[in-house]
Design a protein around this motif. Structure first.
Motif, PDB file in Angstrom:
ATOM      1  N   ARG A 124       4.587   5.121  -3.197  1.00 45.26           N
ATOM      2  CA  ARG A 124       3.854   6.308  -2.756  1.00 45.26           C
ATOM      3  C   ARG A 124       4.654   7.113  -1.732  1.00 45.26           C
ATOM      4  N   ARG A 125       4.928   6.477  -0.575  1.00 47.10           N
ATOM      5  CA  ARG A 125       5.593   7.184   0.515  1.00 47.10           C
ATOM      6  C   ARG A 125       6.498   6.225   1.275  1.00 47.10           C
ATOM      7  N   ARG A 132      10.384   4.885  -0.450  1.00 43.71           N
ATOM      8  CA  ARG A 132       9.133   4.800  -1.203  1.00 43.71           C
ATOM      9  C   ARG A 132       9.107   3.609  -2.161  1.00 43.71           C
ATOM     10  N   ASP A 188       0.832  -1.205   0.000  1.00 40.71           N
ATOM     11  CA  ASP A 188       0.000   0.000   0.000  1.00 40.71           C
ATOM     12  C   ASP A 188       0.868   1.258   0.000  1.00 40.71           C
TER      13      ASP A 188
END
Length: 226
Positions: free
Chosen positions: A38-39, A190, A34
């Motif tokens: 992204r991060r 990330r 997840d």
């Protein structure tokens, strides 16, 4: 499950595996993937809430949620506690902004290479086996909470009393197989690559029952690639 005596924690440069777990602090599932792409994310893998030391380590990690978020880093706390039991605990002991997942089978701990320490009468093979004579010779020092340095068993019992924490059948079930599960915190970039870690594994247990210092963790976070 038989212990893998070649198991060792992931290290900086390793790619973190994807693990899918039940969310505690909201419905549905949480996966390592997840966050990938992204991060960055700090993943904390702890023993169950039955462990008084881990409850404190989880609280310490939760205190870093805001400064980590300010640097664009998420955090995920994983506990070896069944989902409903963990939800009940955090309902009465809320930690603001905590993102937590339940892993009663310790799938994530194995995936990140954290051994499950087995207790013996007097045989030491760190970090896979430890004799109870060695355990009882250890001292845990928590100024302000413990009256003096104490062996881990006595310290854990006293902290449970201070917390008014009562072990349930679910807790005892987790302890039966995972009482010696070693813990760790892994900072992933990330892309899901480990950039820093702190575990209970090194140096014959020097880090047992401790958390990384705030300065150490935030320094590692500041060095993550943009």
């Amino acid at each position: 499950m038989e212990q893998n005596y070649n198991q060792s924690p992931l290290k900086p440069g390793d790619r973190a595996p994807n693990v899918v777990l039940d969310a505690i602090t909201h419905g549905g599932k949480i996966a390592i993937d997840d966050f990938r792409g992204r991060r960055p994310v700090l993943v904390g893998l702890f023993r169950g809430l039955h462990c008084a030391f881990c409850r404190r380590q989880i609280a310490a990690m939760a205190e870093l949620e805001t400064p980590l978020r300010d640097q664009g880093i998420d955090s995920l706390t994983v506990v070896n506690t069944p989902t409903e039991r963990a939800r009940l605990y955090f309902r009465y002991h809320p930690l603001p902004n905590l993102l937590a997942a339940s892993d009663p089978d310790r799938v994530s701990h194995r995936a990140f290479g954290l051994p499950n320490l087995k207790f013996t009468e007097n045989e030491d093979q760190w970090p896979y086996k430890i004799g109870m004579n060695t355990v009882m010779s250890m001292r845990v020092d928590l100024p302000g909470e413990l009256p003096e340095p104490m062996n881990p068993v006595a310290a854990g019992d006293l902290l449970d009393k201070l917390d008014e924490y009562e072990q349930t059948d679910e807790d005892r079930q987790m302890m039966a197989d995972g009482y010696g599960q070693l813990t760790g915190e892994f900072l992933l970039d990330r892309d899901g690559i480990v950039r820093w870690c702190f575990t209970e594994v090194p140096d014959n247990g020097r880090n047992l029952f401790t958390s990384p210092s705030r300065q150490e963790l935030m320094s590692a976070a500041a060095q993550l690639p943009a």
